[in-house]
Design a protein around this motif. Structure first.
Motif, PDB file in Angstrom:
ATOM      1  N   VAL A  13     -12.779  52.193 -15.491  1.00  0.00           N
ATOM      2  CA  VAL A  13     -14.027  52.897 -14.699  1.00  0.00           C
ATOM      3  C   VAL A  13     -13.861  54.425 -14.493  1.00  0.00           C
ATOM      4  O   VAL A  13     -14.836  55.142 -15.154  1.00  0.00           O
ATOM      5  N   ASP A  14     -12.654  54.737 -14.356  1.00  0.00           N
ATOM      6  CA  ASP A  14     -12.152  56.136 -14.116  1.00  0.00           C
ATOM      7  C   ASP A  14     -12.560  57.038 -15.654  1.00  0.00           C
ATOM      8  O   ASP A  14     -12.969  58.092 -15.758  1.00  0.00           O
ATOM      9  N   ASP A  15     -12.423  56.163 -16.777  1.00  0.00           N
ATOM     10  CA  ASP A  15     -12.279  56.787 -18.169  1.00  0.00           C
ATOM     11  C   ASP A  15     -13.901  57.126 -18.180  1.00  0.00           C
ATOM     12  O   ASP A  15     -14.215  58.008 -18.791  1.00  0.00           O
ATOM     13  N   ILE A  16     -14.719  56.031 -17.921  1.00  0.00           N
ATOM     14  CA  ILE A  16     -16.006  56.050 -17.998  1.00  0.00           C
ATOM     15  C   ILE A  16     -16.768  57.110 -17.304  1.00  0.00           C
ATOM     16  O   ILE A  16     -17.513  58.149 -17.788  1.00  0.00           O
ATOM     17  N   LEU A  17     -16.274  57.435 -16.103  1.00  0.00           N
ATOM     18  CA  LEU A  17     -16.801  58.154 -15.215  1.00  0.00           C
ATOM     19  C   LEU A  17     -16.331  59.720 -15.508  1.00  0.00           C
ATOM     20  O   LEU A  17     -17.154  60.549 -15.163  1.00  0.00           O
ATOM     21  N   GLU A  18     -15.222  59.810 -15.902  1.00  0.00           N
ATOM     22  CA  GLU A  18     -14.736  61.088 -16.584  1.00  0.00           C
ATOM     23  C   GLU A  18     -15.591  61.691 -17.487  1.00  0.00           C
ATOM     24  O   GLU A  18     -15.970  62.881 -17.481  1.00  0.00           O
ATOM     25  N   ARG A  19     -16.348  60.913 -18.407  1.00  0.00           N
ATOM     26  CA  ARG A  19     -17.073  61.322 -19.444  1.00  0.00           C
ATOM     27  C   ARG A  19     -18.299  62.085 -18.964  1.00  0.00           C
ATOM     28  O   ARG A  19     -19.011  62.669 -19.468  1.00  0.00           O
ATOM     29  N   TYR A  20     -18.678  61.513 -17.502  1.00  0.00           N
ATOM     30  CA  TYR A  20     -20.090  61.830 -17.060  1.00  0.00           C
ATOM     31  C   TYR A  20     -19.802  62.715 -15.810  1.00  0.00           C
ATOM     32  O   TYR A  20     -20.829  63.017 -15.131  1.00  0.00           O
ATOM     33  N   LYS A  21     -18.462  63.440 -15.731  1.00  0.00           N
ATOM     34  CA  LYS A  21     -18.387  64.058 -14.279  1.00  0.00           C
ATOM     35  C   LYS A  21     -19.070  65.224 -14.237  1.00  0.00           C
ATOM     36  O   LYS A  21     -19.337  65.749 -13.071  1.00  0.00           O
ATOM     37  N   HIS A  22     -19.401  65.992 -15.219  1.00  0.00           N
ATOM     38  CA  HIS A  22     -20.295  67.417 -15.096  1.00  0.00           C
ATOM     39  C   HIS A  22     -21.645  66.938 -14.840  1.00  0.00           C
ATOM     40  O   HIS A  22     -22.221  67.881 -14.108  1.00  0.00           O
ATOM     41  N   GLN A  23     -22.214  65.822 -15.190  1.00  0.00           N
ATOM     42  CA  GLN A  23     -23.440  65.154 -14.861  1.00  0.00           C
ATOM     43  C   GLN A  23     -23.691  64.750 -13.508  1.00  0.00           C
ATOM     44  O   GLN A  23     -24.184  65.330 -12.600  1.00  0.00           O
ATOM     45  N   ILE A  24     -22.641  64.247 -13.251  1.00  0.00           N
ATOM     46  CA  ILE A  24     -22.794  63.393 -11.617  1.00  0.00           C
ATOM     47  C   ILE A  24     -22.054  64.546 -10.673  1.00  0.00           C
ATOM     48  O   ILE A  24     -22.831  64.842  -9.530  1.00  0.00           O
ATOM     49  N   GLY A  25     -21.250  65.472 -11.095  1.00  0.00           N
ATOM     50  CA  GLY A  25     -20.822  66.664 -10.211  1.00  0.00           C
ATOM     51  C   GLY A  25     -20.364  66.167  -8.969  1.00  0.00           C
ATOM     52  O   GLY A  25     -19.599  65.148  -8.825  1.00  0.00           O
ATOM     53  N   GLU A  26     -20.596  66.830  -7.991  1.00  0.00           N
ATOM     54  CA  GLU A  26     -20.124  66.590  -6.535  1.00  0.00           C
ATOM     55  C   GLU A  26     -20.361  65.282  -5.974  1.00  0.00           C
ATOM     56  O   GLU A  26     -19.747  64.558  -5.030  1.00  0.00           O
ATOM     57  N   ASP A  27     -21.419  64.340  -6.555  1.00  0.00           N
ATOM     58  CA  ASP A  27     -21.608  62.987  -6.092  1.00  0.00           C
ATOM     59  C   ASP A  27     -20.698  62.104  -6.661  1.00  0.00           C
ATOM     60  O   ASP A  27     -20.751  60.878  -6.190  1.00  0.00           O
ATOM     61  N   LEU A  28     -19.685  62.628  -7.492  1.00  0.00           N
ATOM     62  CA  LEU A  28     -19.042  61.437  -8.106  1.00  0.00           C
ATOM     63  C   LEU A  28     -17.795  60.973  -7.342  1.00  0.00           C
ATOM     64  O   LEU A  28     -17.733  59.515  -7.546  1.00  0.00           O
ATOM     65  N   PRO A  29     -17.219  61.248  -6.227  1.00  0.00           N
ATOM     66  CA  PRO A  29     -16.381  60.387  -5.435  1.00  0.00           C
ATOM     67  C   PRO A  29     -17.008  59.554  -4.828  1.00  0.00           C
ATOM     68  O   PRO A  29     -16.663  58.309  -4.593  1.00  0.00           O
ATOM     69  N   GLY A  30     -18.537  59.805  -4.207  1.00  0.00           N
ATOM     70  CA  GLY A  30     -19.268  58.891  -3.489  1.00  0.00           C
ATOM     71  C   GLY A  30     -19.678  57.509  -4.502  1.00  0.00           C
ATOM     72  O   GLY A  30     -19.515  56.465  -4.289  1.00  0.00           O
ATOM     73  N   TYR A  31     -19.960  57.924  -5.855  1.00  0.00           N
ATOM     74  CA  TYR A  31     -20.510  57.054  -6.623  1.00  0.00           C
ATOM     75  C   TYR A  31     -18.994  56.275  -7.033  1.00  0.00           C
ATOM     76  O   TYR A  31     -19.411  55.030  -7.317  1.00  0.00           O
ATOM     77  N   ARG A  32     -18.336  56.859  -7.437  1.00  0.00           N
ATOM     78  CA  ARG A  32     -17.048  56.068  -7.777  1.00  0.00           C
ATOM     79  C   ARG A  32     -16.710  55.142  -6.722  1.00  0.00           C
ATOM     80  O   ARG A  32     -16.552  53.817  -7.082  1.00  0.00           O
ATOM     81  N   ASN A  33     -16.740  55.187  -5.442  1.00  0.00           N
ATOM     82  CA  ASN A  33     -16.448  54.377  -4.474  1.00  0.00           C
ATOM     83  C   ASN A  33     -17.382  53.380  -4.360  1.00  0.00           C
ATOM     84  O   ASN A  33     -17.028  52.083  -4.306  1.00  0.00           O
ATOM     85  N   HIS A  34     -18.692  53.631  -4.710  1.00  0.00           N
ATOM     86  CA  HIS A  34     -19.750  52.658  -4.802  1.00  0.00           C
ATOM     87  C   HIS A  34     -19.411  51.675  -5.814  1.00  0.00           C
ATOM     88  O   HIS A  34     -19.601  50.479  -5.667  1.00  0.00           O
ATOM     89  N   VAL A  35     -19.023  52.158  -6.972  1.00  0.00           N
ATOM     90  CA  VAL A  35     -18.647  51.244  -8.096  1.00  0.00           C
ATOM     91  C   VAL A  35     -17.552  50.579  -7.751  1.00  0.00           C
ATOM     92  O   VAL A  35     -17.660  49.214  -8.112  1.00  0.00           O
ATOM     93  N   TYR A  36     -16.490  51.159  -7.328  1.00  0.00           N
ATOM     94  CA  TYR A  36     -15.356  50.195  -6.777  1.00  0.00           C
ATOM     95  C   TYR A  36     -15.798  49.135  -5.962  1.00  0.00           C
ATOM     96  O   TYR A  36     -15.081  48.013  -6.135  1.00  0.00           O
ATOM     97  N   ARG A  37     -16.619  49.311  -4.849  1.00  0.00           N
ATOM     98  CA  ARG A  37     -16.908  48.472  -4.012  1.00  0.00           C
ATOM     99  C   ARG A  37     -17.589  47.195  -4.557  1.00  0.00           C
ATOM    100  O   ARG A  37     -17.466  46.165  -4.562  1.00  0.00           O
ATOM    101  N   THR A  38     -18.685  47.547  -5.308  1.00  0.00           N
ATOM    102  CA  THR A  38     -19.722  46.587  -6.109  1.00  0.00           C
ATOM    103  C   THR A  38     -18.678  45.792  -7.158  1.00  0.00           C
ATOM    104  O   THR A  38     -18.662  44.528  -7.095  1.00  0.00           O
ATOM    105  N   ILE A  39     -17.528  46.573  -7.732  1.00  0.00           N
ATOM    106  CA  ILE A  39     -16.989  45.559  -8.839  1.00  0.00           C
ATOM    107  C   ILE A  39     -15.909  44.579  -7.832  1.00  0.00           C
ATOM    108  O   ILE A  39     -15.738  43.478  -8.113  1.00  0.00           O
TER     109      ILE A  39
END
Length: 186
Positions: A13-39
Motif C-alpha cells: 500500500v505504501d509503495d502504491i501511495l508513494e507514487r501518487y503522493k504529489h497528487q494526493i498532497g496533504e490529504d495523503l495521511p487521511g487517505y492512507r488510514n482510510h485505506v488501512y482501515r478498509t483493508i
C-alpha cells in the motif's frame, strides 16, 4: 467478543501511495488510514486468507484515487483506469475483471453477487463500515470498529471528502449530489 487482525505496516500500500503522493498532497495521511482501515475490515471478511491480501491491498489503495488523479467526483471509473494501468505496467497479474469490480462496486448499496463475489463483497462491506464511520457495522462489534479506528485515526479523511465535493462541485450540496450520483451503485 471476537477480534480483528490489525497490521500497522502494509508495504504494498505504501509503495502504491508513494507514487501518487504529489497528487494526493496533504490529504495523503487521511487517505492512507482510510485505506488501512478498509483493508483491515475486508481481510476480516475473508477470514484473513493470505491469498486475498495483495489483491485487497491493491484495490483499496486505488479505490478513491481518481479524486486526486482526475479531480472527479464520479471517481470510480478514473480510479479503475489508474489501477488497471498500473496492474499492466508493473506486471502484478491481478485479474482485470476482479480489480475493476472491487473498485467499481465498493459503494454498492445492496450485496454484490457475481464474478469474484467473495473478495468484491468483502471490499464493499469494508468500505461501507468506514464511509459510515462505523454506523453501518456489517456484523462487526462496535468495539472492533473502535479498535481499528484507534489504530488508524481518521485524520480528517471524511472532512477531505466534503472539501473535495465543494471544490469540484461548486458547493458542498451540489458536490454531494454529484458524488452520490457518480459513485453509489444499486
Amino acid at each position: 467478543m471476537s477480534s480483528i487482525e490489525i497490521k500497522q505496516q502494509r508495504p504494498r500500500v505504501d509503495d502504491i501511495l508513494e507514487r501518487y503522493k504529489h497528487q494526493i498532497g496533504e490529504d495523503l495521511p487521511g487517505y492512507r488510514n482510510h485505506v488501512y482501515r478498509t483493508i483491515t475490515y475486508a481481510m476480516h471478511f475473508v477470514d484473513n486468507d493470505a491469498q486475498y491480501e495483495p489483491f485487497i491491498e491493491t484495490a483499496f489503495a486505488y479505490q478513491d484515487i481518481g479524486l486526486w488523479t482526475d479531480h472527479q467526483l464520479a471517481y470510480l471509473e478514473p480510479s479503475e483506469a489508474v489501477a488497471l494501468a498500473d496492474n499492466a505496467k508493473f506486471g502484478w497479474g491481478f485479474d482485470v475483471q476482479a480489480l475493476q469490480g472491487a473498485i467499481h462496486w465498493h459503494h454498492k448499496i445492496s450485496p454484490y453477487t457475481g464474478p469474484h463475489q467473495t473478495v468484491i463483497e468483502a471490499c464493499r462491506k469494508a468500505d461501507w463500515i468506514d464511509a459510515s464511520k462505523g454506523m453501518l457495522r456489517k456484523g462487526l462489534d462496535k468495539r472492533i470498529i473502535a479498535d481499528v479506528e484507534a489504530a488508524f485515526p481518521n485524520l480528517g479523511f471524511h472532512d477531505t471528502l466534503l472539501r473535495l465535493a465543494k471544490d469540484y462541485g461548486g458547493s458542498t450540496l451540489v458536490g454531494g449530489i454529484k458524488v452520490t450520483l457518480g459513485i453509489v451503485k444499486w
